[in-house]
Design an enzyme around this catalytic site. Structure first.
Site, PDB file in Angstrom:
ATOM      1  CG  HIS A 250     -10.397   3.442   1.168  1.00 38.93           C
ATOM      2  ND1 HIS A 250     -10.346   2.146   1.014  1.00 38.93           N
ATOM      3  CD2 HIS A 250      -9.230   3.857   1.485  1.00 38.93           C
ATOM      4  CE1 HIS A 250      -9.137   1.577   1.699  1.00 38.93           C
ATOM      5  NE2 HIS A 250      -8.528   2.738   2.014  1.00 38.93           N
TER       6      HIS A 250
ATOM      7  CE1 TYR B 235      -3.835  -2.850   4.963  1.00 37.45           C
ATOM      8  CE2 TYR B 235      -3.010  -0.871   4.379  1.00 37.45           C
ATOM      9  CZ  TYR B 235      -3.575  -2.164   4.175  1.00 37.45           C
ATOM     10  OH  TYR B 235      -3.724  -2.611   2.867  1.00 37.45           O
TER      11      TYR B 235
ATOM     12  CE  LYS C 185      -1.394  -5.121   3.464  1.00 40.18           C
ATOM     13  NZ  LYS C 185      -1.326  -6.404   2.602  1.00 40.18           N
TER      14      LYS C 185
ATOM     15  CB  SER D 198      -0.957   0.001   1.345  1.00 40.17           C
ATOM     16  OG  SER D 198      -1.601   1.435   1.585  1.00 40.17           O
ATOM     17  CB  SER D 199       0.570   4.545  -1.558  1.00 37.72           C
ATOM     18  OG  SER D 199      -0.807   4.984  -0.929  1.00 37.72           O
ATOM     19  CB  CYS D 200      -0.515   4.154   3.936  1.00 42.62           C
ATOM     20  SG  CYS D 200      -0.935   2.202   4.365  1.00 42.62           S
TER      21      CYS D 200
HETATM   22  P1  GDP Z   1      -6.763   7.522   3.572  1.00 44.27           P
HETATM   23  O1  GDP Z   1      -6.223   7.788   2.138  1.00 44.27           O
HETATM   24  O2  GDP Z   1      -5.719   6.514   4.284  1.00 44.27           O
HETATM   25  O3  GDP Z   1      -6.812   8.948   4.176  1.00 44.27           O
HETATM   26  O4  GDP Z   1      -8.350   6.950   3.397  1.00 44.27           O
HETATM   27  P2  GDP Z   1      -9.580   7.600   3.144  1.00 44.27           P
HETATM   28  O5  GDP Z   1      -9.675   7.221   1.582  1.00 44.27           O
HETATM   29  O6  GDP Z   1     -10.662   6.819   3.992  1.00 44.27           O
HETATM   30  O7  GDP Z   1      -9.716   9.277   2.932  1.00 44.27           O
HETATM   31  C1  GDP Z   1      -9.163  10.040   2.397  1.00 44.27           C
HETATM   32  C2  GDP Z   1      -9.557  11.178   2.602  1.00 44.27           C
HETATM   33  O8  GDP Z   1     -10.898  11.753   2.246  1.00 44.27           O
HETATM   34  C3  GDP Z   1      -9.474  11.809   4.055  1.00 44.27           C
HETATM   35  O9  GDP Z   1      -8.973  13.163   4.196  1.00 44.27           O
HETATM   36  C4  GDP Z   1     -10.663  11.682   4.448  1.00 44.27           C
HETATM   37  O10 GDP Z   1     -11.050  12.589   5.837  1.00 44.27           O
HETATM   38  C5  GDP Z   1     -11.413  12.425   3.293  1.00 44.27           C
HETATM   39  N1  GDP Z   1     -13.011  11.991   3.360  1.00 44.27           N
HETATM   40  C6  GDP Z   1     -13.933  12.963   2.890  1.00 44.27           C
HETATM   41  N2  GDP Z   1     -15.028  12.648   3.026  1.00 44.27           N
HETATM   42  C7  GDP Z   1     -14.888  11.012   3.036  1.00 44.27           C
HETATM   43  C8  GDP Z   1     -15.807  10.008   3.421  1.00 44.27           C
HETATM   44  O11 GDP Z   1     -17.087  10.058   3.210  1.00 44.27           O
HETATM   45  N3  GDP Z   1     -15.298   8.770   3.711  1.00 44.27           N
HETATM   46  C9  GDP Z   1     -13.782   8.610   3.628  1.00 44.27           C
HETATM   47  N4  GDP Z   1     -13.552   7.420   4.059  1.00 44.27           N
HETATM   48  N5  GDP Z   1     -13.046   9.734   3.603  1.00 44.27           N
HETATM   49  C10 GDP Z   1     -13.318  10.984   3.354  1.00 44.27           C
END
Ligand code: GDP
Length: 320
Positions: free
Chosen positions: A180, A137, A141, A108-110
């Site tokens: 996500h 996580y 990984k 994962s990129s994280c």
């Molecule tokens: P990340 O890439 O590990 O941070 O995972 P996410 O895809 O869950 O979130 C990406 C970004 O989108 C973060 O800054 C979240 O706060 C924002 N975000 C905005 N609205 C949403 C939502 O409805 N769901 C999720 N999962 N993230 C959201």
């Protein structure tokens, strides 16, 4: 891989695994070995050992993992580290001991430091502190890819490790809390449109930048690398393009046809400020992504709106 090779796709019910199965079938690989979570619990050593000893897969795509969005990662920290460590440790070791010829791991990129220079090159691994919301996580990984690297170095086991950016596509999890951002927003805007709601809430500040890869592109890259790459260095898989969360929200709202406005939920975390992969290693190997973001969101939305998501797995690929 030969068309008749015995190929085990671990996690074939999840987003990445199901796309890899589609791509393998499309390319004529006929001898796929698939096990549901109920049939094979990859966090149990006795089950994993018995499976590998009897089936002896020649090739393994390890796409099974406990995965989720920022909220799931942040709140179910113990499950994320425990299950991912176990799945990787047990399958890498059993595959090696039972004669698997080659194994592909999905990272994962994280795994890269929270404040790594952008775009992130593979060599930035372990050069700084990780993002807190998904540290358990990411640590799991990193342990998996380092274990694969160690098995290659000590035993000559042919393992390769891919680091995909944020994925999306058919088969994704659209759970409001666990998903996500991209599938989460597709669902929120779709529900709001149907309900005639005036607003949709966007978590965090909307300023973080993210890169999104359609899972069919990941599947294409996975088969390409399985057939053409054999080296200890990890390989980033992304598009090399990024978008701010607030712009992503506008794009999804337009595709879904939501006419209202968005509001910010600043009680939710932002996560990493930016996560853009440098994909020059993959490009130099001869592979490019094909699916653009608008096109990918459009087809994913069609899949979702047709009601398929109800049949797809919940936000965990592997649960307890
Ligand atoms: P990340 O890439 O590990 O941070 O995972 P996410 O895809 O869950 O979130 C990406 C970004 O989108 C973060 O800054 C979240 O706060 C924002 N975000 C905005 N609205 C949403 C939502 O409805 N769901 C999720 N999962 N993230 C959201």
């Amino acid at each position: 891989m030969e068309k008749q090779s015995r190929i085990f796709v671990a996690g074939h019910g999840g987003l990445a695994g199901s796309a890899i199965v589609r791509e393998l079938r499309a390319q004529g690989y006929a001898n796929l070995i698939l096990r549901s979570h109920a049939e094979l619990d990859l966090t149990r050593q006795d089950a994993v050992d018995a499976f590998f000893a009897s089936v002896r897969p020649e090739y393994v795509f390890l796409a099974a993992a406990r995965v989720g969005g920022i909220q799931a990662n942040n709140t179910r920290r113990a499950e994320f580290i425990r299950e991912n460590l176990l799945i990787q440790a047990l399958t890498i070791d059993a595959a090696y001991r039972n004669g698997t010829r080659k194994m592909l791991l999905m990272g994962s990129s994280c795994i890269y430091p929270r404040l790594a220079p952008q775009p992130m090159k593979e060599e930035y691994l372990l050069s700084g502190y990780l993002e807190q919301t998904n540290e358990p996580y990411a640590i799991a990984k990193i342990a998996g890819l380092k274990m694969a690297e160690a098995y290659r170095a000590q035993y000559g086991f042919d393992t390769i490790s891919l680091m995909p950016t944020n994925l999306y596509g058919p088969g994704d999890n659209f759970d409001l809390e666990g998903s996500h951002v991209l599938p989460g927003l597709i669902r929120k805007f779709h529900d709001a449109k149907l309900a005639g709601a005036a607003t949709v809430s966007i978590w965090g500040s909307g300023t973080p930048l993210r890169e999104f890869l359609h899972v069919d592109d990941l599947a294409g890259a996975s088969l390409f690398l399985m057939n053409n790459y054999s080296s200890p260095e990890i390989v980033n898989v992304g598009t090399g393009r990024e978008i701010a969360i607030r712009d992503l929200a506008l794009l999804i709202a337009k595709i879904v046809g939501f006419a209202g406005t968005t509001v910010q939920d600043s009680g939710k975390p932002d996560g990493a400020p930016r996560k853009l992969l440098d994909i020059s290693r993959l490009r130099n190997l001869g592979w490019e992504p094909r699916i653009g973001l608008s096109e990918g969101i459009r087809s994913t939305y069609e899949w979702y709106a047709a009601g398929h998501a109800a049949q797809s797995s919940t936000y965990v690929t592997v649960g307890r």
